[in-house]
Design a protein around this motif. Structure first.
Motif, short mmCIF file in Angstrom:
data_model
loop_
_atom_site.label_atom_id
_atom_site.label_comp_id
_atom_site.label_asym_id
_atom_site.label_seq_id
_atom_site.Cartn_x
_atom_site.Cartn_y
_atom_site.Cartn_z
N ASP A 13 46.55 43.72 40.67
CA ASP A 13 46.12 44.78 39.50
C ASP A 13 46.79 44.06 38.08
O ASP A 13 46.20 44.58 37.05
N ARG A 14 47.38 43.06 38.28
CA ARG A 14 47.81 42.27 37.03
C ARG A 14 46.98 41.24 36.44
O ARG A 14 47.05 40.63 35.31
N LEU A 15 45.90 40.86 37.23
CA LEU A 15 45.20 39.72 36.91
C LEU A 15 43.45 40.44 36.67
O LEU A 15 43.07 41.14 37.19
N THR A 16 42.91 39.67 35.54
CA THR A 16 41.26 40.28 35.49
C THR A 16 40.57 38.85 35.84
O THR A 16 39.81 39.35 36.63
N ARG A 17 40.87 37.79 35.85
CA ARG A 17 40.36 36.68 36.31
C ARG A 17 41.40 35.55 36.37
O ARG A 17 42.50 35.55 35.83
N THR B 242 39.72 39.04 42.96
CA THR B 242 39.86 38.65 41.52
C THR B 242 38.47 37.61 41.53
O THR B 242 38.48 36.73 42.21
N PRO B 243 37.82 37.43 40.31
CA PRO B 243 36.89 36.39 40.07
C PRO B 243 37.87 35.13 39.88
O PRO B 243 38.85 34.97 39.06
N THR C 139 35.02 28.66 49.79
CA THR C 139 33.77 29.49 50.33
C THR C 139 34.29 30.69 50.98
O THR C 139 33.65 31.73 50.87
N ARG C 140 35.66 30.88 51.35
CA ARG C 140 36.19 31.98 52.27
C ARG C 140 36.69 32.98 51.05
O ARG C 140 36.89 34.15 51.26
N ILE C 141 36.46 32.72 49.72
CA ILE C 141 37.06 33.62 48.68
C ILE C 141 35.55 34.35 48.10
O ILE C 141 34.90 33.59 47.65
#
Length: 323
Positions: free
Chosen positions: A138-142, A253-254, A276-278
């Motif tokens: 929740d602390r990261l946008t990208r 997260t992107p 590729t697993r993300i």
């Protein structure tokens, strides 16, 4: 003036010149945290949406100045992790490095009253960023991961310096040697193994000083070795610091990986199965080593700027390969 005060003065003077070279106006703050009980050094420049930059192991976060200068329109929060640059020494003991890292990152954001931010992590900073995508999403946008994210992905390996420093026999001696004065050409040669010859040659004397002088400050070389020993055994990452396939699949997260094709710590091809697993992650391969922004800051900034703006990363086969 003591030797430590003289070194600190030289480091600050070099920081001012580096900031001036790249047109950055820097504000410094020392943040005191309770859990863990550490101090984090924060440099801030610019205004706009927050972007947090996290340094690599033993590297100064202002080393990312060439990249930051190419990303106007943001409030750049540059974190010198405990025991790095002019942030006070820290042994990284007591809990797992992952737990300590999350305490440092979330505690620093809380102290700065930053609810969410984009993260740009280099090497160790990339590892900390990937941990954050799992433990504090929740602390990261990208998230932009620049170069091999330390031990995060299977297949990464250390270099000879790391093997020596983590050795029970040689490590103590190497730690003491780091505190001794040495000419710049020795430091430049030492950096060549880690970041590649072109990047090491391109580094200005002031930038080089930001990398070499802090290790001579009391406690900093010991901090470096202590953290390294908790991350690696010889050249091999400790298993608890490597993300599992299941963890990678949980990241939502992107994430953009900017990976040098000559990165000594892991090749892009080794990284590709993990990336590729993300879900939705992108891997962009650039013609550089472990510090791509020293080789081509505009190119790296264009990729990261696209991520920050929410754009898809373009694929141009002559420049990079896409996962």
């Amino acid at each position: 003036m003591s030797n430590s005060q003289s070194l600190e003065h030289r480091i600050r003077a070099a920081e001012q010149r580096v900031a001036g070279t790249y047109g950055l106006t820097i504000t410094e703050r020392l943040v005191t945290l309770r859990a863990p009980s550490v101090q984090v050094r924060v440099l801030t420049t610019g205004s706009g949406a927050p972007v947090v930059h996290i340094n690599g192991i033993s590297a100064p976060v202002l080393g990312m100045a060439p990249l930051v200068a190419q990303l106007p329109g943001f409030r750049h929060i540059l974190i010198d992790l405990p025991g790095h640059s002019l942030a006070p020494p820290y042994s990284w003991q007591g809990r797992t490095v992952r737990e300590l890292a999350m305490g440092v990152l979330t505690g620093t954001l809380d102290a700065l009253d930053v609810a969410r931010a984009a993260f740009v992590g280099s090497s160790l900073g990339g590892l900390f960023t990937l941990w954050a995508t799992l433990d504090a999403p929740d602390r990261l946008t990208r998230a932009a991961i620049v170069a091999t994210p330390a031990t995060a992905l299977p297949g990464s390996r250390g270099i000879a310096e790391m093997e020596s420093l983590t050795s029970p026999i040689r490590g103590g001696l190497d730690q003491r040697l780091m505190r001794l004065p040495s000419p710049r050409f020795v430091a430049r040669f030492a950096l060549t193994e880690a970041i590649g010859a072109p990047a090491a040659r391109a580094m200005s004397d002031d930038m080089l000083d930001l990398h070499r002088l802090p290790l001579r400050l009391p406690g900093q070389a010991a901090s470096y070795r202590s953290l390294l020993c908790r991350l690696m055994r010889g050249r091999t990452p400790r298993p608890e610091n490597v993300l599992t396939d299941a963890e990678l699949a949980r990241i939502d997260t992107p994430v953009l990986f900017v990976w040098g094709e000559h990165d000594v710590f892991s090749s892009p091809d080794l990284a590709r199965p993990s990336v590729t697993r993300i879900p939705g992650a992108q891997l962009v391969v650039v013609p550089s080593g472990h510090a791509p922004w020293f080789d081509d800051a505009p190119r790296c900034a264009a990729l990261i700027g696209g991520l920050l703006a929410g754009h898809d990363t373009p694929t141009t086969e002559s420049e990079h390969r896409h996962a």
